[in-house]
Design an enzyme around this catalytic site. Structure first.
Site, PDB file in Angstrom:
ATOM      1  N   GLU A 195      10.192  19.067 -24.976  1.00 47.73           N
ATOM      2  CA  GLU A 195       9.830  19.466 -23.710  1.00 47.73           C
ATOM      3  C   GLU A 195      10.326  20.788 -22.802  1.00 47.73           C
ATOM      4  O   GLU A 195       9.785  21.486 -22.209  1.00 47.73           O
ATOM      5  CB  GLU A 195       9.735  18.240 -22.817  1.00 47.73           C
ATOM      6  CG  GLU A 195       9.008  16.915 -23.384  1.00 47.73           C
ATOM      7  CD  GLU A 195       7.713  16.711 -23.276  1.00 47.73           C
ATOM      8  OE1 GLU A 195       6.994  17.924 -22.620  1.00 47.73           O
ATOM      9  OE2 GLU A 195       7.151  15.799 -23.918  1.00 47.73           O
ATOM     10  N   ARG A 241       0.890  -1.232  -0.095  1.00 46.17           N
ATOM     11  CA  ARG A 241       0.097   0.019   0.091  1.00 46.17           C
ATOM     12  C   ARG A 241       0.846   1.458  -0.023  1.00 46.17           C
ATOM     13  O   ARG A 241       0.365   2.519   0.415  1.00 46.17           O
ATOM     14  CB  ARG A 241      -0.906   0.024   1.064  1.00 46.17           C
ATOM     15  CG  ARG A 241      -1.972  -1.006   1.250  1.00 46.17           C
ATOM     16  CD  ARG A 241      -3.314  -0.736   1.957  1.00 46.17           C
ATOM     17  NE  ARG A 241      -4.100  -1.934   1.749  1.00 46.17           N
ATOM     18  CZ  ARG A 241      -4.085  -3.058   2.711  1.00 46.17           C
ATOM     19  NH1 ARG A 241      -3.169  -3.029   3.606  1.00 46.17           N
ATOM     20  NH2 ARG A 241      -5.041  -3.872   2.284  1.00 46.17           N
ATOM     21  N   LYS A 244       3.195  11.663 -11.312  1.00 44.13           N
ATOM     22  CA  LYS A 244       2.182  10.787 -11.942  1.00 44.13           C
ATOM     23  C   LYS A 244       2.994   9.451 -12.298  1.00 44.13           C
ATOM     24  O   LYS A 244       4.076   9.495 -12.850  1.00 44.13           O
ATOM     25  CB  LYS A 244       1.984  11.522 -13.391  1.00 44.13           C
ATOM     26  CG  LYS A 244       1.003  12.534 -13.047  1.00 44.13           C
ATOM     27  CD  LYS A 244       0.501  13.073 -14.670  1.00 44.13           C
ATOM     28  CE  LYS A 244      -0.463  14.191 -14.497  1.00 44.13           C
ATOM     29  NZ  LYS A 244      -0.802  14.654 -15.794  1.00 44.13           N
ATOM     30  N   HIS A 298       7.664  10.561 -28.622  1.00 42.48           N
ATOM     31  CA  HIS A 298       6.687  11.278 -27.909  1.00 42.48           C
ATOM     32  C   HIS A 298       7.097  12.933 -28.068  1.00 42.48           C
ATOM     33  O   HIS A 298       6.327  13.618 -28.649  1.00 42.48           O
ATOM     34  CB  HIS A 298       6.785  11.077 -26.459  1.00 42.48           C
ATOM     35  CG  HIS A 298       5.761  11.939 -25.703  1.00 42.48           C
ATOM     36  ND1 HIS A 298       4.631  12.073 -25.884  1.00 42.48           N
ATOM     37  CD2 HIS A 298       5.820  12.961 -24.901  1.00 42.48           C
ATOM     38  CE1 HIS A 298       3.821  12.716 -25.122  1.00 42.48           C
ATOM     39  NE2 HIS A 298       4.822  13.476 -24.377  1.00 42.48           N
ATOM     40  N   ASN A 302       0.334  20.126 -21.132  1.00 46.01           N
ATOM     41  CA  ASN A 302      -0.149  19.578 -22.420  1.00 46.01           C
ATOM     42  C   ASN A 302       0.216  20.140 -23.393  1.00 46.01           C
ATOM     43  O   ASN A 302      -0.606  19.793 -24.642  1.00 46.01           O
ATOM     44  CB  ASN A 302      -1.437  18.828 -22.287  1.00 46.01           C
ATOM     45  CG  ASN A 302      -1.409  17.617 -21.047  1.00 46.01           C
ATOM     46  OD1 ASN A 302      -0.435  16.778 -21.350  1.00 46.01           O
ATOM     47  ND2 ASN A 302      -2.298  17.831 -20.037  1.00 46.01           N
ATOM     48  N   ARG A 309      -2.201  22.526 -14.049  1.00 46.46           N
ATOM     49  CA  ARG A 309      -1.292  21.510 -14.663  1.00 46.46           C
ATOM     50  C   ARG A 309      -1.560  21.055 -16.073  1.00 46.46           C
ATOM     51  O   ARG A 309      -0.807  20.696 -16.755  1.00 46.46           O
ATOM     52  CB  ARG A 309      -1.340  20.370 -13.711  1.00 46.46           C
ATOM     53  CG  ARG A 309      -0.253  19.336 -14.132  1.00 46.46           C
ATOM     54  CD  ARG A 309      -0.004  18.275 -12.783  1.00 46.46           C
ATOM     55  NE  ARG A 309       1.206  17.364 -13.118  1.00 46.46           N
ATOM     56  CZ  ARG A 309       1.472  16.335 -12.394  1.00 46.46           C
ATOM     57  NH1 ARG A 309       1.242  16.738 -11.235  1.00 46.46           N
ATOM     58  NH2 ARG A 309       2.278  15.600 -12.719  1.00 46.46           N
TER      59      ARG A 309
HETATM   60  P1  NAD Z   1      12.404   5.464 -22.265  1.00 50.07           P
HETATM   61  O1  NAD Z   1      12.324   5.599 -20.734  1.00 50.07           O
HETATM   62  O2  NAD Z   1      11.700   4.422 -23.171  1.00 50.07           O
HETATM   63  O3  NAD Z   1      14.061   5.869 -22.513  1.00 50.07           O
HETATM   64  C1  NAD Z   1      14.102   5.984 -23.996  1.00 50.07           C
HETATM   65  C2  NAD Z   1      15.442   5.134 -24.328  1.00 50.07           C
HETATM   66  O4  NAD Z   1      16.515   5.554 -23.978  1.00 50.07           O
HETATM   67  C3  NAD Z   1      15.292   3.663 -23.943  1.00 50.07           C
HETATM   68  O5  NAD Z   1      15.732   2.790 -25.001  1.00 50.07           O
HETATM   69  C4  NAD Z   1      16.266   3.694 -22.654  1.00 50.07           C
HETATM   70  O6  NAD Z   1      16.781   2.359 -22.628  1.00 50.07           O
HETATM   71  C5  NAD Z   1      17.161   4.702 -23.040  1.00 50.07           C
HETATM   72  N1  NAD Z   1      18.120   5.178 -22.100  1.00 50.07           N
HETATM   73  C6  NAD Z   1      17.658   5.717 -20.982  1.00 50.07           C
HETATM   74  N2  NAD Z   1      18.681   6.494 -20.583  1.00 50.07           N
HETATM   75  C7  NAD Z   1      19.689   6.428 -21.284  1.00 50.07           C
HETATM   76  C8  NAD Z   1      20.956   6.911 -21.261  1.00 50.07           C
HETATM   77  N3  NAD Z   1      21.242   7.884 -20.125  1.00 50.07           N
HETATM   78  N4  NAD Z   1      21.749   6.657 -22.027  1.00 50.07           N
HETATM   79  C9  NAD Z   1      21.427   5.799 -23.006  1.00 50.07           C
HETATM   80  N5  NAD Z   1      20.571   5.059 -23.176  1.00 50.07           N
HETATM   81  C10 NAD Z   1      19.370   5.511 -22.007  1.00 50.07           C
HETATM   82  O7  NAD Z   1      11.491   6.823 -22.666  1.00 50.07           O
HETATM   83  P2  NAD Z   1      11.342   8.307 -22.030  1.00 50.07           P
HETATM   84  O8  NAD Z   1      11.371   9.280 -23.297  1.00 50.07           O
HETATM   85  O9  NAD Z   1      12.381   8.878 -20.923  1.00 50.07           O
HETATM   86  O10 NAD Z   1      10.063   8.146 -21.374  1.00 50.07           O
HETATM   87  C11 NAD Z   1       8.725   8.083 -22.212  1.00 50.07           C
HETATM   88  C12 NAD Z   1       7.783   7.390 -21.099  1.00 50.07           C
HETATM   89  O11 NAD Z   1       7.581   8.581 -20.162  1.00 50.07           O
HETATM   90  C13 NAD Z   1       6.515   7.147 -21.940  1.00 50.07           C
HETATM   91  O12 NAD Z   1       5.972   6.004 -21.108  1.00 50.07           O
HETATM   92  C14 NAD Z   1       5.656   8.314 -21.153  1.00 50.07           C
HETATM   93  O13 NAD Z   1       4.132   7.759 -21.190  1.00 50.07           O
HETATM   94  C15 NAD Z   1       6.043   8.474 -20.049  1.00 50.07           C
HETATM   95  N6  NAD Z   1       5.736  10.103 -19.365  1.00 50.07           N
HETATM   96  C16 NAD Z   1       5.549  10.271 -18.273  1.00 50.07           C
HETATM   97  C17 NAD Z   1       5.153  11.584 -17.478  1.00 50.07           C
HETATM   98  C18 NAD Z   1       4.660  11.374 -16.144  1.00 50.07           C
HETATM   99  O14 NAD Z   1       4.362  12.737 -15.842  1.00 50.07           O
HETATM  100  N7  NAD Z   1       4.724  10.661 -15.367  1.00 50.07           N
HETATM  101  C19 NAD Z   1       5.583  12.574 -18.399  1.00 50.07           C
HETATM  102  C20 NAD Z   1       5.871  12.382 -19.817  1.00 50.07           C
HETATM  103  C21 NAD Z   1       6.077  11.313 -20.319  1.00 50.07           C
HETATM  104  N1  GLY Z   2       3.200  15.566 -18.147  1.00 49.51           N
HETATM  105  C1  GLY Z   2       2.418  16.156 -17.793  1.00 49.51           C
HETATM  106  C2  GLY Z   2       2.425  16.210 -16.218  1.00 49.51           C
HETATM  107  O1  GLY Z   2       3.080  15.741 -15.526  1.00 49.51           O
HETATM  108  O2  GLY Z   2       1.226  16.640 -15.885  1.00 49.51           O
END
Ligand code: NAD
Ligand code: GLY
Length: 371
Positions: free
Chosen positions: A185, A121, A143, A278, A258, A254
């Protein structure tokens, strides 16, 4: 000052953005009074380079730390990998006073954050982002979650971290395309809330001649350019820290994070997730949204062009992928999570550093922006 602070009505935590920051993790965890075991969930691709040395460092400082590799990629943000994390922790005797450490990009941050929010939990989580997107966006704000076959990020929880520690030296190994997606971003944060950040990004691009030849990879650790970029990234993170502090649960402001996402998400979905990163889709969406704003008289056309040029300098195009049917994109915007009572809520710039949310955008303007 390397450190920013998120302060919501119920949480307060530091967000550190600095070159070499991971070295300070043991002492920061000690300062936070963490005495339990540490469960390091790490993107498998970065485990040998960053994860294993970090576990050794934590053990050397007296922590009981162990590492679990999460396969790289979006497919890991699902029930199978979540269950594996639970089994690893429960099988290893996780206790309520323990903490999960999430080392990797947004995939590991969201997945391990959700595991931390739900195992027993809820145990503490520390976010250790290693992609630019994760540093600027996903690691901050709490998030967490996984995907459902019917859509992305549909199962999750708000679970604020105890600490976010972003070591920008890790960006030197990030593939250039992933890095570029993260810049979208950073630029987005300039447009929505920090005109000074936008101007600094422009000045740096002009000084470095990135107009003709965009920024490629992250510079090696210690290079003056790496320091300058780290300061810009920190400034972009400050925008998110401010927004989340004022609106933790997305009741209002917030949603402005977006910006570019309405069309961005539609383009991502229609091209099949993975064809575009993305951030690449968000850049396309930012251009379209700025075009719509100019069409409504909310901002001048100069902003659209300045934003296009800045995105290009950081390696991001704004053209719609060829063959994409504007009518299908329009229809897909109606499936956006921000739709309320059947009306799309658009985040639109009124000038650099300022946006409004509007649900009265004429369809003809959206079509024109897509055209
Ligand atoms: P990811 O986590 O898939 O990383 C991208 C790639 O980079 C992967 O292949 C990973 O292995 C590689 N990698 C990571 N760090 C590295 C490094 N330092 N050196 C070499 N390779 C490295 O992708 P991302 O773009 O970081 O994140 C995308 C995800 O984030 C999506 O699932 C999206 O929905 C989520 N997201 C969440 C929020 C939130 O507020 N929680 C906001 C935006 C996006
Ligand atoms: N990535 C959008 C948020 O964190 O609200």
């Amino acid at each position: 000052m390397d450190q920013l602070i998120v302060t919501t009505s119920s949480h307060r935590y530091p967000v550190v953005v600095a070159a070499g920051a991971l070295a300070s993790l043991p002492e920061r965890l000690a300062e936070l009074g963490l005495g339990g075991a540490l469960w390091l969930a790490c993107d498998a691709a970065v485990a040998p380079r960053y994860g294993e040395p970090l576990v050794a460092r934590l053990r050397g400082a007296g922590f009981a730390a162990q590492l679990h590799g999460v396969p790289s990629g979006e497919a890991s943000k699902g029930p199978e990998e979540l269950w594996r994390l639970y089994s690893w922790m429960i099988g290893g005797g996780v206790e309520r006073r323990d903490a999960v450490l999430a080392l990797g990009g947004g995939v590991v941050g969201d997945l391990a954050g959700f595991a931390a929010a739900t195992v027993l939990r809820g145990v503490a989580v520390v976010q250790l982002p290693t992609t630019l997107l994760a540093i600027v966006d996903s690691a901050v704000g709490g998030k967490t979650g996984i995907n459902h076959p019917l859509g992305k990020n549909l199962v999750g929880a708000f679970h604020q971290p105890l600490l976010v520690l972003a070591d920008t030296d890790t960006l030197a190994s990030l593939p250039p395309r992933e890095l570029r997606a993260g810049w979208a971003e950073v630029i987005k944060h300039g447009v929505i809330a920090d005109a000074g950040l936008f101007a600094e990004l422009e000045e740096l691009a002009a000084a470095e001649g990135w107009g003709e030849r965009p920024l490629a990879g992250w510079p090696t650790a210690g290079a003056p350019l790496a320091e300058r970029l780290t300061a810009l990234v920190r400034r972009a993170v400050a925008v998110k820290v401010g927004v989340v502090s004022r609106d933790e649960r997305e009741q209002g402001e917030r949603i402005t994070l977006n910006y570019g996402h309405t069309i961005g998400h539609a383009v991502e979905a229609l091209t099949g997730y993975g064809a575009l990163l993305h951030g690449e889709a968000v850049a396309i969406g930012m251009h379209a949204a700025a075009g719509i704003a100019a069409g409504m008289g909310l901002c001048d056309a100069g902003l659209v062009e300045r934003q296009r040029r800045l995105l290009a300098a950081y390696g991001l195009g704004v053209a719609m992928p060829p063959g994409l049917d504007p009518a299908a994109v329009l229809a897909a915007t109606l499936r956006d999570k921000k739709v309320r009572a059947g009306r799309v809520r658009w985040v639109l710039p009124t000038g650099l550093g300022a946006v409004v949310v509007r649900d009265d955008v004429p369809e003809a303007l959206v079509r024109a922006a897509l055209g």
